[in-house]
Design a protein around this motif. Structure first.
Motif, PDB file in Angstrom:
ATOM      1  N   ILE A 102      22.011 -12.100 -20.498  1.00  0.00           N
ATOM      2  CA  ILE A 102      22.879 -12.460 -19.317  1.00  0.00           C
ATOM      3  C   ILE A 102      21.780 -12.713 -18.207  1.00  0.00           C
ATOM      4  O   ILE A 102      20.852 -12.204 -18.013  1.00  0.00           O
ATOM      5  CB  ILE A 102      23.532 -11.354 -18.778  1.00  0.00           C
ATOM      6  CG1 ILE A 102      24.653 -10.869 -19.850  1.00  0.00           C
ATOM      7  CG2 ILE A 102      24.463 -11.504 -17.488  1.00  0.00           C
ATOM      8  CD1 ILE A 102      25.223  -9.376 -19.544  1.00  0.00           C
ATOM      9  N   ALA A 103      22.059 -14.287 -17.441  1.00  0.00           N
ATOM     10  CA  ALA A 103      21.243 -14.647 -16.704  1.00  0.00           C
ATOM     11  C   ALA A 103      21.969 -14.622 -15.203  1.00  0.00           C
ATOM     12  O   ALA A 103      22.521 -15.733 -14.745  1.00  0.00           O
ATOM     13  CB  ALA A 103      20.609 -15.994 -17.047  1.00  0.00           C
ATOM     14  N   PRO A 104      21.903 -13.429 -14.569  1.00  0.00           N
ATOM     15  CA  PRO A 104      22.489 -13.359 -13.178  1.00  0.00           C
ATOM     16  C   PRO A 104      21.769 -14.278 -12.089  1.00  0.00           C
ATOM     17  O   PRO A 104      20.441 -14.643 -12.147  1.00  0.00           O
ATOM     18  CB  PRO A 104      22.848 -11.941 -12.911  1.00  0.00           C
ATOM     19  CG  PRO A 104      21.157 -11.343 -13.623  1.00  0.00           C
ATOM     20  CD  PRO A 104      21.264 -12.304 -14.810  1.00  0.00           C
ATOM     21  N   ASP A 105      22.701 -14.693 -11.013  1.00  0.00           N
ATOM     22  CA  ASP A 105      21.830 -15.451  -9.946  1.00  0.00           C
ATOM     23  C   ASP A 105      21.415 -14.420  -8.927  1.00  0.00           C
ATOM     24  O   ASP A 105      21.326 -13.141  -9.408  1.00  0.00           O
ATOM     25  CB  ASP A 105      23.055 -16.337  -9.115  1.00  0.00           C
ATOM     26  CG  ASP A 105      23.858 -15.737  -8.601  1.00  0.00           C
ATOM     27  OD1 ASP A 105      24.026 -14.300  -8.461  1.00  0.00           O
ATOM     28  OD2 ASP A 105      25.183 -16.386  -8.470  1.00  0.00           O
ATOM     29  N   SER A 106      20.607 -14.844  -7.972  1.00  0.00           N
ATOM     30  CA  SER A 106      19.917 -13.984  -7.324  1.00  0.00           C
ATOM     31  C   SER A 106      20.738 -12.760  -6.583  1.00  0.00           C
ATOM     32  O   SER A 106      20.253 -11.768  -6.242  1.00  0.00           O
ATOM     33  CB  SER A 106      19.257 -14.743  -5.890  1.00  0.00           C
ATOM     34  OG  SER A 106      20.501 -15.404  -5.201  1.00  0.00           O
ATOM     35  N   ALA A 107      22.093 -13.010  -6.526  1.00  0.00           N
ATOM     36  CA  ALA A 107      23.168 -11.930  -5.885  1.00  0.00           C
ATOM     37  C   ALA A 107      23.628 -11.245  -7.030  1.00  0.00           C
ATOM     38  O   ALA A 107      24.425 -10.158  -7.042  1.00  0.00           O
ATOM     39  CB  ALA A 107      24.248 -12.735  -5.199  1.00  0.00           C
ATOM     40  N   THR A 127      23.168  -3.270 -27.369  1.00  0.00           N
ATOM     41  CA  THR A 127      21.994  -3.050 -26.001  1.00  0.00           C
ATOM     42  C   THR A 127      22.340  -4.529 -25.461  1.00  0.00           C
ATOM     43  O   THR A 127      21.914  -5.572 -25.853  1.00  0.00           O
ATOM     44  CB  THR A 127      20.810  -2.943 -26.152  1.00  0.00           C
ATOM     45  OG1 THR A 127      20.612  -1.597 -26.954  1.00  0.00           O
ATOM     46  CG2 THR A 127      19.745  -2.823 -25.103  1.00  0.00           C
ATOM     47  N   PRO A 128      22.928  -4.721 -23.992  1.00  0.00           N
ATOM     48  CA  PRO A 128      22.779  -5.872 -23.297  1.00  0.00           C
ATOM     49  C   PRO A 128      21.447  -6.228 -22.921  1.00  0.00           C
ATOM     50  O   PRO A 128      20.660  -5.384 -22.802  1.00  0.00           O
ATOM     51  CB  PRO A 128      23.796  -5.730 -22.119  1.00  0.00           C
ATOM     52  CG  PRO A 128      24.620  -4.326 -22.616  1.00  0.00           C
ATOM     53  CD  PRO A 128      23.816  -3.609 -23.423  1.00  0.00           C
ATOM     54  N   GLN A 129      21.272  -7.443 -22.766  1.00  0.00           N
ATOM     55  CA  GLN A 129      19.917  -7.883 -22.277  1.00  0.00           C
ATOM     56  C   GLN A 129      20.093  -8.899 -21.073  1.00  0.00           C
ATOM     57  O   GLN A 129      20.850  -9.633 -21.025  1.00  0.00           O
ATOM     58  CB  GLN A 129      19.224  -8.867 -23.338  1.00  0.00           C
ATOM     59  CG  GLN A 129      17.644  -9.262 -23.133  1.00  0.00           C
ATOM     60  CD  GLN A 129      17.169 -10.351 -24.235  1.00  0.00           C
ATOM     61  OE1 GLN A 129      17.669 -11.173 -24.308  1.00  0.00           O
ATOM     62  NE2 GLN A 129      16.577  -9.609 -25.252  1.00  0.00           N
ATOM     63  N   LEU A 130      19.102  -8.589 -20.238  1.00  0.00           N
ATOM     64  CA  LEU A 130      19.232  -9.496 -18.712  1.00  0.00           C
ATOM     65  C   LEU A 130      17.830 -10.355 -18.719  1.00  0.00           C
ATOM     66  O   LEU A 130      16.676 -10.135 -19.025  1.00  0.00           O
ATOM     67  CB  LEU A 130      19.076  -8.309 -17.650  1.00  0.00           C
ATOM     68  CG  LEU A 130      20.086  -7.311 -17.506  1.00  0.00           C
ATOM     69  CD1 LEU A 130      20.457  -6.620 -16.242  1.00  0.00           C
ATOM     70  CD2 LEU A 130      21.578  -8.286 -17.708  1.00  0.00           C
ATOM     71  N   GLU A 154      16.248  -7.219  -7.772  1.00  0.00           N
ATOM     72  CA  GLU A 154      17.774  -7.150  -7.358  1.00  0.00           C
ATOM     73  C   GLU A 154      18.774  -7.533  -8.251  1.00  0.00           C
ATOM     74  O   GLU A 154      19.819  -6.724  -8.337  1.00  0.00           O
ATOM     75  CB  GLU A 154      17.607  -7.744  -5.956  1.00  0.00           C
ATOM     76  CG  GLU A 154      16.958  -6.870  -4.932  1.00  0.00           C
ATOM     77  CD  GLU A 154      17.325  -5.496  -4.714  1.00  0.00           C
ATOM     78  OE1 GLU A 154      18.365  -5.375  -5.149  1.00  0.00           O
ATOM     79  OE2 GLU A 154      16.083  -4.947  -4.515  1.00  0.00           O
ATOM     80  N   PRO A 155      18.756  -8.566  -8.985  1.00  0.00           N
ATOM     81  CA  PRO A 155      19.875  -8.816  -9.639  1.00  0.00           C
ATOM     82  C   PRO A 155      19.736  -8.210 -11.067  1.00  0.00           C
ATOM     83  O   PRO A 155      21.141  -7.832 -11.359  1.00  0.00           O
ATOM     84  CB  PRO A 155      19.671 -10.531 -10.155  1.00  0.00           C
ATOM     85  CG  PRO A 155      18.084 -10.781  -9.541  1.00  0.00           C
ATOM     86  CD  PRO A 155      17.638  -9.912  -8.706  1.00  0.00           C
ATOM     87  N   PHE A 156      18.586  -7.849 -11.590  1.00  0.00           N
ATOM     88  CA  PHE A 156      18.878  -6.794 -12.471  1.00  0.00           C
ATOM     89  C   PHE A 156      19.298  -5.173 -12.170  1.00  0.00           C
ATOM     90  O   PHE A 156      20.096  -5.118 -13.050  1.00  0.00           O
ATOM     91  CB  PHE A 156      17.281  -6.635 -12.884  1.00  0.00           C
ATOM     92  CG  PHE A 156      17.248  -5.735 -14.275  1.00  0.00           C
ATOM     93  CD1 PHE A 156      16.783  -6.122 -15.387  1.00  0.00           C
ATOM     94  CD2 PHE A 156      17.080  -4.159 -14.098  1.00  0.00           C
ATOM     95  CE1 PHE A 156      16.517  -5.518 -16.552  1.00  0.00           C
ATOM     96  CE2 PHE A 156      17.116  -3.466 -15.419  1.00  0.00           C
ATOM     97  CZ  PHE A 156      16.885  -4.211 -16.403  1.00  0.00           C
ATOM     98  N   ASN A 209      18.138  -3.966 -21.689  1.00  0.00           N
ATOM     99  CA  ASN A 209      16.836  -4.630 -22.317  1.00  0.00           C
ATOM    100  C   ASN A 209      16.533  -5.681 -21.240  1.00  0.00           C
ATOM    101  O   ASN A 209      17.389  -6.749 -20.658  1.00  0.00           O
ATOM    102  CB  ASN A 209      17.057  -5.001 -23.645  1.00  0.00           C
ATOM    103  CG  ASN A 209      15.865  -5.596 -24.134  1.00  0.00           C
ATOM    104  OD1 ASN A 209      15.567  -7.048 -24.096  1.00  0.00           O
ATOM    105  ND2 ASN A 209      14.721  -5.099 -24.549  1.00  0.00           N
ATOM    106  N   LEU A 210      15.300  -5.889 -20.757  1.00  0.00           N
ATOM    107  CA  LEU A 210      14.725  -6.789 -19.705  1.00  0.00           C
ATOM    108  C   LEU A 210      13.858  -7.914 -20.965  1.00  0.00           C
ATOM    109  O   LEU A 210      13.106  -7.549 -21.513  1.00  0.00           O
ATOM    110  CB  LEU A 210      13.717  -6.331 -19.167  1.00  0.00           C
ATOM    111  CG  LEU A 210      12.764  -7.274 -18.050  1.00  0.00           C
ATOM    112  CD1 LEU A 210      13.916  -8.200 -17.383  1.00  0.00           C
ATOM    113  CD2 LEU A 210      11.772  -6.498 -17.207  1.00  0.00           C
TER     114      LEU A 210
END
Length: 317
Positions: free
Chosen positions: A35-40, A62-65, A71-73, A89-90
């Motif tokens: 998952i690639a969130p934006d800055s918010a 296990t989800p991965q970011l 902050e988005p993490f 997971n990072l």
């Protein structure tokens, strides 16, 4: 040895994971494509559907970011905690140029100070356990000991190490010497890279007797029975592969995916699996050029009916 299934973008989404678990059990855990969130902390609704617990019943997930700031993490981790997840997971390993250029994935490895600060913020505030998937470095495996020193400062639930630097992409030889720097970490360490056949895992275990976890990616997508085979089970059979293929097609269609997009999704899988059918150049070409579902089904039938399966083939792209 614990075996996990790596996240493979374009392939290992919820439908695939559920059917793989049903047809070929053996993976200790699955990691969702990032998952690639934006800055918010906002991200695509499709990523949310992919990790919803009701879409992953019976699948240890296990989800991965993929982020370049805490902050988005943390924002997404809060949502995942609300869904009932206990770990996230990072991703510090993705080598894609578009990802690295944004200082995400393996791009974060090029600035150890910024990485350290990001991890400090994450581990101070994250409501979930955090594991990390890393490469050996951005440009060189010589960077890895310094990265390991950073990781040791934090209570990682697990460190998964892809044994190449970013510049090596998936083509360079795995750097087994460099990997050894991770083995004295105070948390579990998991090996990832070029595990395509049971003898690859046997060689890994012989070299590192204390290692107790490994991640399969391209090898498991190529041969979905690889987890079973690495645990001493039977090799992949033609009919079970065909059953798995057919179940995937029907599940994609039943989910509402349009026939032409279903064909495209299956072609992503054949990119890896065609190596299981040596001598299938003509049949493979027909599969990859098919656009309409009837043409695709006909081409796949020709392959399964006319070309012998070599379950021991190794993916080499």
């Amino acid at each position: 040895m614990e075996l996990s299934f790596a996240p493979m973008e374009g392939i290992t989404y919820a439908i695939y994971r559920k059917l793989h678990r049903e047809h070929f059990p053996g993976a200790e855990r699955y990691y969702a494509p990032f998952i690639a969130p934006d800055s918010a902390g906002n991200f695509k609704s499709g990523n949310l559907r992919d990790v919803l617990p009701e879409n992953n019943a019976g699948v240890p997930l296990t989800p991965q970011l993929l982020v370049n700031a805490p902050e988005p993490f943390l924002a997404v981790a809060e949502e995942l905690a609300d869904l009932g997840y206990g770990e996230v997971n990072l991703n510090l390993g993705c080598p894609s140029g578009t990802v690295v250029s944004k200082r995400k994935g393996a791009g974060m490895l090029g600035d150890p100070d910024a990485l350290d600060a990001c991890l400090e913020a994450i581990f101070t505030r994250c409501p979930l356990r955090v594991s990390v998937k890393t490469r050996l470095g951005l440009h060189s495996a010589a960077e890895f000991p310094g990265l390991v020193d950073i990781y040791k400062k934090y209570p990682l639930s697990r460190l998964i190490v892809h044994v190449r630097d970013r510049d090596g992409m998936y083509k360079s030889a795995p750097d087994m010497e460099a990997f050894a720097a991770a083995l004295d970490c105070p948390f579990p360490v998991e090996y990832n890279g070029n595990l395509f056949r049971p003898d690859d895992l046997a060689a890994l275990r012989k070299r590192y007797p204390t290692l107790n976890a490994a991640m399969l990616g391209r090898g498991a997508v190529t041969n979905p029975a690889l987890f079973r085979e690495m645990q001493g089970g039977a090799p992949l059979g033609l009919e079970e592969l065909r059953d798995f293929h057919d179940a995937l097609v029907e599940a994609y269609l039943a989910s509402g995916l349009a026939p032409n997009f279903t064909v495209s999704r299956m072609k992503e899988l054949w990119y890896y699996q065609l190596c299981l059918f040596p001598g299938s150049k003509r049949e493979g070409k027909e599969i990859l050029k098919a656009r309409a579902l009837p043409d695709y089904r006909a081409a796949v039938s020709q392959l399964f009916n006319n070309v012998p399966l070599d379950a021991g083939a190794r993916f080499d792209k």
